[in-house]
Design a protein around this motif. Structure first.
Motif, short mmCIF file in Angstrom:
data_model
loop_
_atom_site.label_atom_id
_atom_site.label_comp_id
_atom_site.label_asym_id
_atom_site.label_seq_id
_atom_site.Cartn_x
_atom_site.Cartn_y
_atom_site.Cartn_z
N SER A 31 0.84 -1.21 0.00
CA SER A 31 0.00 0.00 0.00
C SER A 31 0.87 1.25 0.00
CB SER A 31 -0.91 0.00 1.24
OG SER A 31 -1.76 -1.12 1.23
N VAL A 32 1.99 1.21 0.75
CA VAL A 32 2.90 2.37 0.78
C VAL A 32 3.49 2.59 -0.61
CG1 VAL A 32 5.07 3.29 1.75
CG2 VAL A 32 3.45 2.07 3.24
N ILE A 33 3.90 1.49 -1.25
CA ILE A 33 4.46 1.61 -2.60
C ILE A 33 3.39 2.12 -3.56
CG2 ILE A 33 5.41 0.31 -4.55
CD1 ILE A 33 6.66 -1.58 -2.41
N ALA A 34 2.15 1.65 -3.39
CA ALA A 34 1.06 2.10 -4.27
C ALA A 34 0.87 3.60 -4.16
CB ALA A 34 -0.23 1.37 -3.92
N VAL A 35 0.90 4.13 -2.94
CA VAL A 35 0.75 5.59 -2.74
C VAL A 35 1.87 6.32 -3.47
CG1 VAL A 35 1.03 7.45 -1.03
CG2 VAL A 35 -0.50 5.54 -0.55
N LEU A 36 3.10 5.83 -3.31
CA LEU A 36 4.25 6.52 -3.92
C LEU A 36 4.28 6.35 -5.44
CD1 LEU A 36 6.99 5.79 -1.21
CD2 LEU A 36 5.70 7.90 -1.58
N CYS A 37 3.54 5.34 -5.95
CA CYS A 37 3.42 5.19 -7.40
C CYS A 37 2.67 6.38 -7.98
CB CYS A 37 2.64 3.92 -7.76
SG CYS A 37 3.62 2.41 -7.74
N TYR A 38 1.81 6.97 -7.12
CA TYR A 38 0.91 8.01 -7.59
C TYR A 38 1.52 9.40 -7.57
CZ TYR A 38 -3.45 5.74 -8.48
OH TYR A 38 -4.42 5.00 -9.08
N SER A 39 2.61 9.56 -6.80
CA SER A 39 3.10 10.93 -6.64
C SER A 39 4.60 10.96 -6.82
CB SER A 39 2.77 11.36 -5.20
OG SER A 39 3.18 10.30 -4.34
N LYS A 40 5.11 12.14 -7.23
CA LYS A 40 6.56 12.25 -7.40
C LYS A 40 7.19 12.02 -6.03
CE LYS A 40 10.53 14.39 -9.07
NZ LYS A 40 11.09 13.68 -7.91
N GLU A 41 6.68 12.75 -5.04
CA GLU A 41 7.18 12.52 -3.67
C GLU A 41 6.05 12.84 -2.70
OE1 GLU A 41 9.18 16.94 -3.30
OE2 GLU A 41 10.42 15.16 -3.45
N ARG A 42 6.15 12.25 -1.52
CA ARG A 42 5.04 12.37 -0.56
C ARG A 42 5.63 12.49 0.83
NH1 ARG A 42 0.17 14.09 -1.85
NH2 ARG A 42 -1.55 13.00 -0.81
N ARG A 43 5.04 13.35 1.67
CA ARG A 43 5.52 13.49 3.05
C ARG A 43 4.91 12.41 3.93
NH1 ARG A 43 6.46 19.90 4.03
NH2 ARG A 43 7.45 20.29 1.98
N PHE A 44 5.56 12.21 5.09
CA PHE A 44 5.12 11.16 6.03
C PHE A 44 3.63 11.35 6.37
CE2 PHE A 44 6.25 7.85 9.04
CZ PHE A 44 5.22 7.94 9.97
#
Lengths: 115, 115
Positions: A31-44
């Motif tokens: 799920s964490v990887i899926a979130v980061l698939c969606y965005s260039k970068e993401r904060r905690f």
């Protein structure tokens, strides 16, 4: 296909699937990887809010493991207060296709259960 | 893409990935499905030997769960002694693409670690 040929082929791929799941084990990592698939970068804090049900402690554990597996890169931002952002490494991005197929199967699965 | 649109899209897919992993959770389930992807049907003892490291107890637990999730079908064969075979249901076969992509990533991953 002879039983031996079957075994050799099958075992090789079963071990490869097992290798993949060794890295992606646990309830949250994918799920964490899926979130980061969606965005260039993401904060905690953003990742925390993107994934229903994950705790602060679990997210930091999963991000640490993903970082040590070289799937995620952590950057400390020169802001006040200091912030940290996460993004997939090129190697992490190689999981995009697996994630896409899991998402497609997962949404069809939801229909299958709800009927 | 606005933050809201991002969130909505991302959350929907992250939840779908989470749904998929809820069904495929645990270290062995995907390996059992991978074995059954390869064969029309497979006996318990054959699956046991196809997957390195899985115990008799664990395999029967995973097969029971896969059966109750309607991914696997169990058939008692009219043989002496009685034997039981397992095969993917049509629904279980819908996982073939996910398994194929996991196997591909897993074998590339092995190269990545071994270097």
């Amino acid at each position: 296909m002879s039983e031996n040929a079957f075994n050799k082929d099958c075992r090789k791929d079963v071990r490869a699937v097992h290798d993949a799941m060794d890295v992606l084990n646990g309830k949250w990592k994918i799920s964490v990887i899926a979130v980061l698939c969606y965005s260039k970068e993401r904060r905690f804090s953003e990742i925390l809010s993107d994934i229903e049900g994950i705790s602060n402690k679990m997210l930091s554990k999963e991000l640490k493991e993903l970082e040590s597996d070289r799937l995620v890169k952590r950057t400390v931002l020169d802001t006040q207060p200091i912030a940290v952002s996460y993004e997939l490494t090129p190697y992490g991005k190689s999981l995009k296709e697996v994630i896409m197929h899991l998402a497609r199967w997962g949404s069809e699965h939801r229909q299958h259960i709800i009927g």
